[in-house]
Write a protein that holds these residues in place. Structure first.
Motif, PDB file in Angstrom:
ATOM      1  N   GLY A 179       0.790  -1.234   0.000  1.00  0.00           N
ATOM      2  CA  GLY A 179       0.000   0.000   0.000  1.00  0.00           C
ATOM      3  C   GLY A 179       0.809   1.264   0.000  1.00  0.00           C
ATOM      4  O   GLY A 179       0.254   2.351   0.227  1.00  0.00           O
ATOM      5  N   ASP A 180       2.123   1.176  -0.266  1.00  0.00           N
ATOM      6  CA  ASP A 180       2.974   2.374  -0.268  1.00  0.00           C
ATOM      7  C   ASP A 180       2.922   3.031  -1.648  1.00  0.00           C
ATOM      8  O   ASP A 180       3.836   2.901  -2.470  1.00  0.00           O
ATOM      9  CB  ASP A 180       4.415   2.001   0.102  1.00  0.00           C
ATOM     10  CG  ASP A 180       4.522   1.537   1.541  1.00  0.00           C
ATOM     11  OD1 ASP A 180       3.693   1.953   2.361  1.00  0.00           O
ATOM     12  OD2 ASP A 180       5.434   0.752   1.841  1.00  0.00           O
ATOM     13  N   GLN A 181       1.843   3.749  -1.915  1.00  0.00           N
ATOM     14  CA  GLN A 181       1.630   4.330  -3.237  1.00  0.00           C
ATOM     15  C   GLN A 181       2.515   5.532  -3.507  1.00  0.00           C
ATOM     16  O   GLN A 181       2.711   5.915  -4.664  1.00  0.00           O
ATOM     17  CB  GLN A 181       0.153   4.732  -3.392  1.00  0.00           C
ATOM     18  CG  GLN A 181      -0.818   3.581  -3.207  1.00  0.00           C
ATOM     19  CD  GLN A 181      -0.550   2.415  -4.152  1.00  0.00           C
ATOM     20  OE1 GLN A 181      -0.257   2.616  -5.334  1.00  0.00           O
ATOM     21  NE2 GLN A 181      -0.645   1.190  -3.636  1.00  0.00           N
ATOM     22  N   ASN A 182       3.061   6.165  -2.456  1.00  0.00           N
ATOM     23  CA  ASN A 182       3.914   7.344  -2.647  1.00  0.00           C
ATOM     24  C   ASN A 182       5.323   6.980  -3.088  1.00  0.00           C
ATOM     25  O   ASN A 182       6.093   7.837  -3.515  1.00  0.00           O
ATOM     26  CB  ASN A 182       3.990   8.169  -1.358  1.00  0.00           C
ATOM     27  CG  ASN A 182       2.662   8.806  -1.015  1.00  0.00           C
ATOM     28  OD1 ASN A 182       1.893   9.162  -1.910  1.00  0.00           O
ATOM     29  ND2 ASN A 182       2.379   8.940   0.279  1.00  0.00           N
ATOM     30  N   ILE A 183       5.646   5.699  -2.961  1.00  0.00           N
ATOM     31  CA  ILE A 183       6.992   5.254  -3.345  1.00  0.00           C
ATOM     32  C   ILE A 183       6.994   4.941  -4.837  1.00  0.00           C
ATOM     33  O   ILE A 183       6.280   4.060  -5.302  1.00  0.00           O
ATOM     34  CB  ILE A 183       7.424   4.032  -2.519  1.00  0.00           C
ATOM     35  CG1 ILE A 183       7.546   4.411  -1.040  1.00  0.00           C
ATOM     36  CG2 ILE A 183       8.751   3.482  -3.035  1.00  0.00           C
ATOM     37  CD1 ILE A 183       7.846   3.252  -0.118  1.00  0.00           C
ATOM     38  N   THR A 184       7.797   5.685  -5.567  1.00  0.00           N
ATOM     39  CA  THR A 184       7.870   5.508  -7.021  1.00  0.00           C
ATOM     40  C   THR A 184       9.205   4.931  -7.475  1.00  0.00           C
ATOM     41  O   THR A 184       9.330   4.482  -8.613  1.00  0.00           O
ATOM     42  CB  THR A 184       7.649   6.851  -7.727  1.00  0.00           C
ATOM     43  OG1 THR A 184       8.623   7.800  -7.248  1.00  0.00           O
ATOM     44  CG2 THR A 184       6.245   7.378  -7.450  1.00  0.00           C
ATOM     45  N   ILE A 325      19.020  -0.537   1.088  1.00  0.00           N
ATOM     46  CA  ILE A 325      17.993  -0.247   0.084  1.00  0.00           C
ATOM     47  C   ILE A 325      17.124   0.892   0.600  1.00  0.00           C
ATOM     48  O   ILE A 325      16.586   0.809   1.711  1.00  0.00           O
ATOM     49  CB  ILE A 325      17.097  -1.477  -0.187  1.00  0.00           C
ATOM     50  CG1 ILE A 325      17.913  -2.767  -0.242  1.00  0.00           C
ATOM     51  CG2 ILE A 325      16.305  -1.290  -1.468  1.00  0.00           C
ATOM     52  CD1 ILE A 325      17.054  -4.023  -0.335  1.00  0.00           C
ATOM     53  N   SER A 326      16.971   1.940  -0.192  1.00  0.00           N
ATOM     54  CA  SER A 326      16.209   3.114   0.227  1.00  0.00           C
ATOM     55  C   SER A 326      15.181   3.504  -0.831  1.00  0.00           C
ATOM     56  O   SER A 326      15.375   3.260  -2.022  1.00  0.00           O
ATOM     57  CB  SER A 326      17.147   4.303   0.481  1.00  0.00           C
ATOM     58  OG  SER A 326      18.047   4.019   1.521  1.00  0.00           O
ATOM     59  N   THR A 327      14.107   4.130  -0.384  1.00  0.00           N
ATOM     60  CA  THR A 327      13.055   4.577  -1.292  1.00  0.00           C
ATOM     61  C   THR A 327      13.198   6.061  -1.593  1.00  0.00           C
ATOM     62  O   THR A 327      13.946   6.778  -0.918  1.00  0.00           O
ATOM     63  CB  THR A 327      11.664   4.342  -0.666  1.00  0.00           C
ATOM     64  OG1 THR A 327      11.495   5.259   0.434  1.00  0.00           O
ATOM     65  CG2 THR A 327      11.525   2.916  -0.165  1.00  0.00           C
ATOM     66  N   ASN A 328      12.446   6.538  -2.579  1.00  0.00           N
ATOM     67  CA  ASN A 328      12.473   7.967  -2.903  1.00  0.00           C
ATOM     68  C   ASN A 328      11.886   8.831  -1.794  1.00  0.00           C
ATOM     69  O   ASN A 328      12.087  10.047  -1.760  1.00  0.00           O
ATOM     70  CB  ASN A 328      11.702   8.232  -4.205  1.00  0.00           C
ATOM     71  CG  ASN A 328      10.234   7.828  -4.102  1.00  0.00           C
ATOM     72  OD1 ASN A 328       9.918   6.658  -3.945  1.00  0.00           O
ATOM     73  ND2 ASN A 328       9.346   8.801  -4.196  1.00  0.00           N
ATOM     74  N   THR A 329      11.180   8.196  -0.836  1.00  0.00           N
ATOM     75  CA  THR A 329      10.648   8.932   0.315  1.00  0.00           C
ATOM     76  C   THR A 329      11.615   8.958   1.493  1.00  0.00           C
ATOM     77  O   THR A 329      11.292   9.497   2.550  1.00  0.00           O
ATOM     78  CB  THR A 329       9.316   8.302   0.772  1.00  0.00           C
ATOM     79  OG1 THR A 329       9.551   6.936   1.150  1.00  0.00           O
ATOM     80  CG2 THR A 329       8.282   8.356  -0.337  1.00  0.00           C
ATOM     81  N   GLY A 330      12.789   8.347   1.309  1.00  0.00           N
ATOM     82  CA  GLY A 330      13.805   8.366   2.357  1.00  0.00           C
ATOM     83  C   GLY A 330      13.733   7.208   3.328  1.00  0.00           C
ATOM     84  O   GLY A 330      14.457   7.198   4.334  1.00  0.00           O
ATOM     85  N   LYS A 331      12.923   6.233   3.059  1.00  0.00           N
ATOM     86  CA  LYS A 331      12.778   5.088   3.955  1.00  0.00           C
ATOM     87  C   LYS A 331      13.849   4.052   3.672  1.00  0.00           C
ATOM     88  O   LYS A 331      14.102   3.693   2.528  1.00  0.00           O
ATOM     89  CB  LYS A 331      11.394   4.460   3.778  1.00  0.00           C
ATOM     90  CG  LYS A 331      11.127   3.281   4.714  1.00  0.00           C
ATOM     91  CD  LYS A 331       9.713   2.780   4.536  1.00  0.00           C
ATOM     92  CE  LYS A 331       9.426   1.638   5.514  1.00  0.00           C
ATOM     93  NZ  LYS A 331       8.044   1.134   5.371  1.00  0.00           N
ATOM     94  N   ASN A 332      14.492   3.559   4.749  1.00  0.00           N
ATOM     95  CA  ASN A 332      15.463   2.466   4.635  1.00  0.00           C
ATOM     96  C   ASN A 332      14.716   1.147   4.809  1.00  0.00           C
ATOM     97  O   ASN A 332      14.171   0.862   5.870  1.00  0.00           O
ATOM     98  CB  ASN A 332      16.544   2.609   5.712  1.00  0.00           C
ATOM     99  CG  ASN A 332      17.646   1.570   5.582  1.00  0.00           C
ATOM    100  OD1 ASN A 332      17.462   0.504   5.014  1.00  0.00           O
ATOM    101  ND2 ASN A 332      18.808   1.885   6.119  1.00  0.00           N
TER     102      ASN A 332
END
Length: 698
Positions: A179-184, A325-332
């Protein structure tokens, strides 16, 4: 004096420079290209190139180059000036979008593994817009990929970029299911710790082995080595501190996040560690770091040695690849969370890495294979050649409880279930570090410790990214078809732990019992480069790399050939250097010492008949015997090399011959030569000894 904040990135065409110098629309389109891989049309490229040229010229640049990373393991560059002639006999300075986006260096003389013939010279470099251009030595350096006329990758960066896209695709699939739709987008990040030695340049210049091979081929152990552990984290010598300061300033100007510096375990050994950054940028930065280390050391009267084992009997130098591994939202994605949702996600990505390392342990071993690293693995704080993972006691216990369907700890009354119950707080530093583990979890990242100090980090991260991408692809295929997501997720994690827990080992990797235990578990023990290279062209590995479009089968076979060829050539250079040193310097020096003893013996007997001459007599016998043995060992090494001339070998057979026959003959020769060094007159030894080299920088 400029502060660090004023100096940092001043020689980089970075985001702040782009914002200031590019029209808003051009900047916006360039950002889309950098972040989303969108095509950059020629009109926009021309504007970017002109702004880049104006900025570079203002900073004193006269040339530009497409800076790339061929299969040599170092960087390459061909410089072109900005000048264009005018009709009135003058020049103007120009730099076009076409010149920015694509270059055409000669591809025939770089290692290609048969992809290119000598007469097929054409090759192309293509701009990597995700890595900032920078100025080095009055030259605008544009980071690029390098490929042949037919499109085959001839470098280390192209497959790395492909692998980053592969893991991005599969990780985003997984995150959408949560459900992490903000992660592109998802990117891997790396912080490579770099170990190295510094020796006095005047002493280095007197050692042919260091000059030609980067390591000492002869040399007896000095009275003091690293036994007292007094160098590790010790006070940094003034000369070394001056070098480090100069290096930091140069790296900071280039935007390299140099952070930590200290003395390492062995005398004359040191380390530099940067802050994490995106993997392809970290790769560029590490190549720059190695280049600047070697160049700046010379300015300070020293030589920087990046060989994995420049000195026998003390620690070798590695490169610890801290990967996350990191997302564009800054999550590790490798950091435990506080909610069942976050922890289920963490455990799934953790299991993806566990599965990847187990399934592709051979590829990870191949990614660090070299003649130099074969000396280092398994000794003096380097991990063994057996790939395993360290998770620490607490995380391992949690995985065990999931596997068995049992409660974890004493507080939880119900059975522990992924996605339903909360994972107990797992602080980053809840476990000790395991310096013998090749692949250790350290709180929110994995530290892969097997890389050699001279390695490019591109190959290791390409293999790691692709292997984890495959785990995530398989997970996504299962979860996307699940009728009950949480139930399927739990079963998937539980099943992965059961099937791949053999790769988890929290004990002492140096213990001989681990070798036996690893064999029982079915883990590979690929001790040398010729042992592991055949796995590169195994069907499962070809399938992995081709299905994720990281390498074609042709490119895989080419790299297999290149690494084998490099291995054999490296050992051949070392063997020929040994023969040259033995025949021209060492044997004459040892013979001269015998003559000196003989002259002294005769003089004593003539001056005082009956005087005790036991020292001279015994030394003459001992050194003469050793000299005779060394002469025979020298001939043996020559004969082992000559045998290669009279027989046809394929590349693998040749590499194995060098490893078994030539390498053994080299060791046999060294043992005798070093024994003579230990008993002879120091003044007659033709080279600076280990004591001079390891303690020569004052």
């Amino acid at each position: 004096m400029n502060t660090i904040t004023n100096v940092f990135g001043t020689d980089v065409f970075n985001d702040s420079v782009m914002k200031a110098r590019l029209p808003k629309e051009t900047y916006r389109q360039l950002q889309r290209t950098m972040k989303e891989g969108k095509h950059l049309d020629n009109a926009v490229a021309n504007v970017v190139a002109n702004a880049m040229k104006d900025w570079a010229v203002e900073k004193g640049a006269t040339h530009f180059t497409h800076w790339f990373q061929p299969m040599t393991g170092i960087t390459a560059e061909k410089h072109d000036s900005f000048i264009t002639p005018t009709n009135d006999g003058r020049v103007i300075l120009e730099f076009s979008g076409k010149e920015l986006i694509q270059g055409e260096p000669d591809a025939s003389s770089f290692p290609s593994g048969g992809l290119r013939a000598t007469f097929e010279a054409r090759g192309y470099t293509a701009w990597d817009p995700t890595s900032y251009a920078f100025i080095k030595d009055k030259t605008l350096c544009i980071p690029t990929a390098f490929c042949s006329y037919g499109g085959e990758a001839l470098d280390k960066k192209t497959p790395l970029l492909r692998s980053m896209e592969a893991i991005n695709r599969q990780a985003v699939r997984i995150l959408k299911l949560f459900g992490d739709q903000n992660i592109t987008s998802v990117k891997t990040t790396v912080g490579p710790e770099q170990e190295y030695f510094l020796v006095d340049k005047d002493l280095y210049d007197k050692r042919p082995d260091l000059i030609y091979t980067g390591r000492t081929l002869f040399g007896a152990k000095p009275p003091k080595g690293q036994e007292l552990d007094d160098h590790y984290f010790g006070t940094i010598k003034s000369k070394v501190a001056a070098f480090m300061d100069d290096l930091n300033q140069s790296l900071w100007k280039l935007g390299v996040l140099a952070k930590t510096e200290h003395n390492e375990v062995a005398p004359a050994q040191h380390e530099l560690a940067p802050i994490f950054t995106t993997t392809n940028i970290a790769t560029d930065h590490n190549q720059l770091t190695m280049e600047l280390m070697q160049r700046i050391a010379k300015k300070h009267g020293m030589i920087c040695l990046l060989h994995e084992k420049p000195f026998a009997g003390v620690n070798g130098s590695g490169k610890h690849n801290n990967w996350s591994i990191s997302t564009n939202t800054g999550k590790n994605l490798l950091e435990p969370g506080d909610t069942p949702h976050e922890n289920a996600q963490f455990l799934l990505f953790l299991c993806a890495v566990i599965k990847a390392v187990d399934d592709y342990q051979d590829l990870l071993r191949i990614s660090v294979a070299s003649a130099g690293n074969d000396h280092r693995l398994g000794a003096n704080e380097a991990p063994p050649a057996i790939v395993s993972m360290f998770l620490g006691t607490e995380l391992t216990d949690i995985l065990d409880s999931i596997e068995k369907g049992e409660q974890y700890g004493t507080k939880e009354k119900e059975l522990w279930k992924v996605g339903v119950h909360i994972l107990p707080r797992f602080p980053k530093d809840t476990t000790d570090r395991n310096r013998t583990s090749p692949f250790a979890f350290t709180g929110n990242k994995f530290e892969f410790r097997m890389l050699g100090s001279s390695d490019s980090i591109a190959c290791t991260n390409m293999m790691l990214n692709t292997a984890v991408a495959e785990s995530l692809r398989q997970f996504a295929d299962v979860l996307e078809n699940a009728t009950d997501f949480n139930e399927t997720l739990h079963d998937l994690i539980q099943d992965t732990i059961k099937k791949h827990k053999r790769i988890i080992f929290n004990g002492n990797g140096y213990d001989e019992s681990w070798v036996q235990e690893a064999e029982k578990r079915g883990l590979l023990n690929l001790k040398t480069t010729p042992d592991c290279l055949p796995y590169y062209i195994n069907e499962k590995n070809i399938k992995l790399l081709t299905e994720h479009k990281v390498l074609t089968e042709t490119e895989i076979h080419a790299r297999y050939e290149i690494i084998l060829d490099n291995y054999s050539k490296t050992l051949n250079i070392e063997a020929v250097t040994m023969l040259d040193m033995a025949k021209k310097d060492l044997l004459p020096a040892f013979s001269a010492y015998t003559k000196q003893l003989s002259d002294t013996l005769l003089a004593k007997k003539e001056a005082a008949p009956g005087v005790d001459c036991s020292y001279e007599e015994e030394q003459i016998k001992k050194v003469s015997g050793l000299c005779g043995s060394m002469y025979q060992k020298t001939k043996g090494l020559e004969e082992s090399l000559m045998a290669l001339v009279h027989r046809e070998y394929d590349e693998l057979e040749k590499a194995k011959y060098y490893r078994t026959e030539v390498f053994q003959a080299m060791n046999d020769l060294r043992i005798v030569a070093d024994e003579i060094e230990n008993v002879m007159d120091r003044k007659l030894y033709p080279y600076p000894n280990y004591g001079d080299l390891l303690f020569g920088v004052r």
